[in-house]
Design an enzyme around this catalytic site. Sequence first.
Site, PDB file in Angstrom:
ATOM      1  N   PRO A  24      40.978  56.416   8.626  1.00 15.43           N
ATOM      2  CA  PRO A  24      42.349  56.402   8.110  1.00 15.43           C
ATOM      3  C   PRO A  24      42.425  55.381   6.982  1.00 15.43           C
ATOM      4  O   PRO A  24      41.970  54.249   7.135  1.00 15.43           O
ATOM      5  CB  PRO A  24      43.174  55.919   9.320  1.00 15.43           C
ATOM      6  CG  PRO A  24      42.224  55.079  10.124  1.00 15.43           C
ATOM      7  CD  PRO A  24      40.854  55.687   9.904  1.00 15.43           C
ATOM      8  N   MET A  25      42.957  55.793   5.846  1.00 14.29           N
ATOM      9  CA  MET A  25      43.130  54.848   4.742  1.00 14.29           C
ATOM     10  C   MET A  25      44.489  55.077   4.091  1.00 14.29           C
ATOM     11  O   MET A  25      44.716  56.129   3.474  1.00 14.29           O
ATOM     12  CB  MET A  25      42.007  55.013   3.703  1.00 14.29           C
ATOM     13  CG  MET A  25      40.674  54.467   4.176  1.00 14.29           C
ATOM     14  SD  MET A  25      39.420  54.507   2.894  1.00 14.29           S
ATOM     15  CE  MET A  25      39.013  56.258   2.868  1.00 14.29           C
ATOM     16  N   GLN A  78      47.682  58.324  13.130  1.00 18.69           N
ATOM     17  CA  GLN A  78      47.757  56.898  13.438  1.00 18.69           C
ATOM     18  C   GLN A  78      49.191  56.375  13.334  1.00 18.69           C
ATOM     19  O   GLN A  78      49.878  56.646  12.357  1.00 18.69           O
ATOM     20  CB  GLN A  78      46.870  56.092  12.489  1.00 18.69           C
ATOM     21  CG  GLN A  78      46.793  54.634  12.909  1.00 18.69           C
ATOM     22  CD  GLN A  78      45.886  53.796  12.020  1.00 18.69           C
ATOM     23  OE1 GLN A  78      46.227  53.521  10.876  1.00 18.69           O
ATOM     24  NE2 GLN A  78      44.764  53.375  12.542  1.00 18.69           N
ATOM     25  N   CYS A 108      45.423  46.466  11.071  1.00 18.00           N
ATOM     26  CA  CYS A 108      45.908  46.258   9.712  1.00 18.00           C
ATOM     27  C   CYS A 108      46.125  44.766   9.426  1.00 18.00           C
ATOM     28  O   CYS A 108      46.890  44.093  10.108  1.00 18.00           O
ATOM     29  CB  CYS A 108      47.213  47.015   9.492  1.00 18.00           C
ATOM     30  SG  CYS A 108      47.783  46.843   7.805  1.00 18.00           S
ATOM     31  N   LYS A 147      42.441  51.481  17.156  1.00 16.13           N
ATOM     32  CA  LYS A 147      41.552  50.970  16.111  1.00 16.13           C
ATOM     33  C   LYS A 147      41.819  49.485  15.916  1.00 16.13           C
ATOM     34  O   LYS A 147      42.955  49.073  15.726  1.00 16.13           O
ATOM     35  CB  LYS A 147      41.775  51.744  14.816  1.00 16.13           C
ATOM     36  CG  LYS A 147      40.807  51.369  13.723  1.00 16.13           C
ATOM     37  CD  LYS A 147      40.712  52.474  12.696  1.00 16.13           C
ATOM     38  CE  LYS A 147      39.774  52.119  11.558  1.00 16.13           C
ATOM     39  NZ  LYS A 147      40.317  51.098  10.666  1.00 16.13           N
ATOM     40  N   GLY A 209      32.772  50.574   9.383  1.00 13.03           N
ATOM     41  CA  GLY A 209      32.476  49.487   8.456  1.00 13.03           C
ATOM     42  C   GLY A 209      31.119  49.597   7.821  1.00 13.03           C
ATOM     43  O   GLY A 209      30.089  49.556   8.488  1.00 13.03           O
ATOM     44  N   GLY A 232      34.901  55.263   5.509  1.00  9.14           N
ATOM     45  CA  GLY A 232      36.119  55.119   4.719  1.00  9.14           C
ATOM     46  C   GLY A 232      35.823  55.090   3.237  1.00  9.14           C
ATOM     47  O   GLY A 232      35.760  56.132   2.568  1.00  9.14           O
ATOM     48  N   ARG A 233      35.573  53.887   2.704  1.00  7.46           N
ATOM     49  CA  ARG A 233      35.446  53.735   1.251  1.00  7.46           C
ATOM     50  C   ARG A 233      34.338  54.596   0.666  1.00  7.46           C
ATOM     51  O   ARG A 233      34.438  55.061  -0.468  1.00  7.46           O
ATOM     52  CB  ARG A 233      35.244  52.246   0.919  1.00  7.46           C
ATOM     53  CG  ARG A 233      36.523  51.436   1.142  1.00  7.46           C
ATOM     54  CD  ARG A 233      36.250  49.962   1.141  1.00  7.46           C
ATOM     55  NE  ARG A 233      35.357  49.602   2.242  1.00  7.46           N
ATOM     56  CZ  ARG A 233      34.774  48.432   2.388  1.00  7.46           C
ATOM     57  NH1 ARG A 233      34.981  47.491   1.488  1.00  7.46           N
ATOM     58  NH2 ARG A 233      33.988  48.191   3.414  1.00  7.46           N
TER      59      ARG A 233
HETATM   60  C1  LIG Z   1      42.466  51.529   0.952  1.00  9.05           C
HETATM   61  C2  LIG Z   1      42.260  51.355   2.435  1.00  9.05           C
HETATM   62  C3  LIG Z   1      43.296  51.643   3.304  1.00  9.05           C
HETATM   63  C4  LIG Z   1      43.110  51.515   4.686  1.00  9.05           C
HETATM   64  N1  LIG Z   1      44.121  51.863   5.521  1.00  9.05           N
HETATM   65  C5  LIG Z   1      43.931  51.832   6.867  1.00  9.05           C
HETATM   66  C6  LIG Z   1      44.937  52.281   7.758  1.00  9.05           C
HETATM   67  O1  LIG Z   1      46.029  52.728   7.371  1.00  9.05           O
HETATM   68  N2  LIG Z   1      44.686  52.198   9.085  1.00  9.05           N
HETATM   69  C7  LIG Z   1      43.499  51.705   9.565  1.00  9.05           C
HETATM   70  O2  LIG Z   1      43.306  51.663  10.781  1.00  9.05           O
HETATM   71  N3  LIG Z   1      42.526  51.298   8.741  1.00  9.05           N
HETATM   72  C8  LIG Z   1      42.707  51.357   7.416  1.00  9.05           C
HETATM   73  N4  LIG Z   1      41.689  50.974   6.574  1.00  9.05           N
HETATM   74  C9  LIG Z   1      40.406  50.519   7.125  1.00  9.05           C
HETATM   75  C10 LIG Z   1      39.396  51.666   7.207  1.00  9.05           C
HETATM   76  O3  LIG Z   1      39.848  52.648   8.116  1.00  9.05           O
HETATM   77  C11 LIG Z   1      37.998  51.173   7.643  1.00  9.05           C
HETATM   78  O4  LIG Z   1      38.054  50.643   8.940  1.00  9.05           O
HETATM   79  C12 LIG Z   1      37.444  50.106   6.704  1.00  9.05           C
HETATM   80  O5  LIG Z   1      37.652  50.464   5.355  1.00  9.05           O
HETATM   81  C13 LIG Z   1      35.928  49.867   6.925  1.00  9.05           C
HETATM   82  O6  LIG Z   1      35.205  51.033   6.730  1.00  9.05           O
HETATM   83  P1  LIG Z   1      34.409  51.382   5.348  1.00  9.05           P
HETATM   84  O7  LIG Z   1      33.450  50.251   5.096  1.00  9.05           O
HETATM   85  O8  LIG Z   1      33.718  52.681   5.677  1.00  9.05           O
HETATM   86  O9  LIG Z   1      35.428  51.490   4.270  1.00  9.05           O
HETATM   87  C14 LIG Z   1      41.872  51.065   5.188  1.00  9.05           C
HETATM   88  C15 LIG Z   1      40.836  50.768   4.301  1.00  9.05           C
HETATM   89  C16 LIG Z   1      41.006  50.905   2.937  1.00  9.05           C
HETATM   90  C17 LIG Z   1      39.860  50.592   2.008  1.00  9.05           C
END
Ligand SMILES: Cc1cc2nc3c(=O)[nH]c(=O)nc-3n(C[C@H](O)[C@H](O)[C@H](O)COP(=O)(O)O)c2cc1C
Length: 352
Positions: A24-25, A78, A108, A147, A209, A232-233
């Site tokens: 979720p992002m 979420q 968050c 989460k 992550g 995510g990213r």
């Molecule tokens: C732009 C952005 C927005 C995010 N929004 C949420 C969110 O709304 N809810 C949540 O649980 N995590 C959120 N995250 C965290 C991601 O779900 C994830 O746990 C985190 O980016 C680490 O994973 P990655 O290294 O694959 O990006 C967000 C991350 C980014 C970069």
Amino acid sequence: MRIDLRESWFVRDVEIPTRLVLAPMAGVSVQAFRRQGRRFGAGLVCSEMVSCAGIEHRNEKTLGYLRVASDEHPLAIQIFGSEPRAMAEAARMVEAAGADLVDINFGCPVRKVTKTGAGATLLSEPARAAAIVESVANAVDVPISVKMRRGLRDGSRTALEVGPQLVEAGAATLTLHPRSAQQMYTGAADHTLTAELVSLVDVPVIASGDVTSHARARAVLATTGAAAVMVGRGAQGNPWALREIVDGEDAEPSREEVVAELVLFIRETVRELGERRASGFLKKFYGWYLGRGRFPRPFKQELVVLDSTDEVERRLLAAAPGARRLLEELEAELPGGDEVLLHLPISIYGGG
Ligand SMILES: Cc1cc2nc3c(=O)[nH]c(=O)nc-3n(C[C@H](O)[C@H](O)[C@H](O)COP(=O)(O)O)c2cc1C
């Protein structure tokens, strides 16, 4: 150890067809992103966080309301908030809209959210966090996922204390992003904590992550015992990374494929958010899609200054005319129609 990312797994009776979960992002995970994630191999997709406070006072700054399409399932929606009763109410709405899982955000780190007592701050209030999970679990029939970050401060191990309590309270799966809230996105995700969490609970754990490749996904699964990895990213403007992570086949997309996916993404997002909201929202995606050496840098600069998404689309298709046919094929495969609009606002203050 034999590790197959294409293996299915279960959260209670919900079957997740692959061991890859799309993160979720907030400000990213619109419906177009989730549907695309499913097409490229994510077994489970997750909505952006929706505010349960929106039920009571609808003056939040939002991106509009959540829409759920028939080809998104299995889908986690979420929710975030700090009041057990309001969260239960939101969970019922989310379930009625077709969520296969209700996901609760205890990760968050963004101040706009934590100052309301929601998000990562709940890790420092385990009794309230457990009360929220229990209240939500009692309100709906679908499984609850939670989460979390590792804790609030650097080096914190709070998630290892709170996680088992949340399972006790009714969480059917936990996702750990093992950075502290203080860290935001700096440093590295410490998946030794994920391994510890796996050993402490008897529900599937999802590791979030820094997973950006098949090799890394396999290593995280092997060393943690997690049921799945969350990405995510690495998937921003790069759905092809999801395919590589699941199958290990690294094929750079052609320019035509990049343009076809981006134009489809633009059209879908305009349909979801409306032209006015979508045109600003989409700008960051142009860099994500067109970067990585796929197109010369000035081309992206040209697109971000254009006012209308129609104009952006015209320029993109002029740069790769062969994309038209691919786009038609992609559109023909999308199911239309039966969408559910959920009256919960999508928060733009995301993070986790
Ligand atoms: C732009 C952005 C927005 C995010 N929004 C949420 C969110 O709304 N809810 C949540 O649980 N995590 C959120 N995250 C965290 C991601 O779900 C994830 O746990 C985190 O980016 C680490 O994973 P990655 O290294 O694959 O990006 C967000 C991350 C980014 C970069």
